[in-house]
Design a protein around this motif. Structure first.
Motif: not given
Length: 71
Positions: A5, A47, A50-51, A56-62
């Motif tokens: 992902n 994090k 992600k930033d 906006d994808t949650p960390l557990e998904v990304l």
């Protein structure tokens, strides 16, 4: 590919691993080791990634691994 992902998101945004490494102040080899699962990604680094991606994808998904894909 260990984080499919995340790799897909990088590809969608046309961000190369070297670009990610530079943005995070890390060596390309460090990023490569982390993205291939050779070394762990800390929560703090996850994090930051992600930033940087601005998603906006949650960390557990990304950061779902190949064996634990989350849709």
């Amino acid at each position: 590919m260990y984080y499919p992902n995340l790799e897909a998101e990088l590809k969608r945004k046309n961000i190369r691993r070297i670009d990610l490494a530079k943005a995070l102040g890390l060596a390309l080899s460090t990023i490569s080791d982390k993205l291939t699962g050779k070394s762990d990604i800390s929560l703090a680094l996850a994090k930051k990634i992600k930033d940087f991606l601005g998603v906006d994808t949650p960390l557990e998904v990304l950061f779902a691994t190949e064996g634990n894909k989350v849709a």
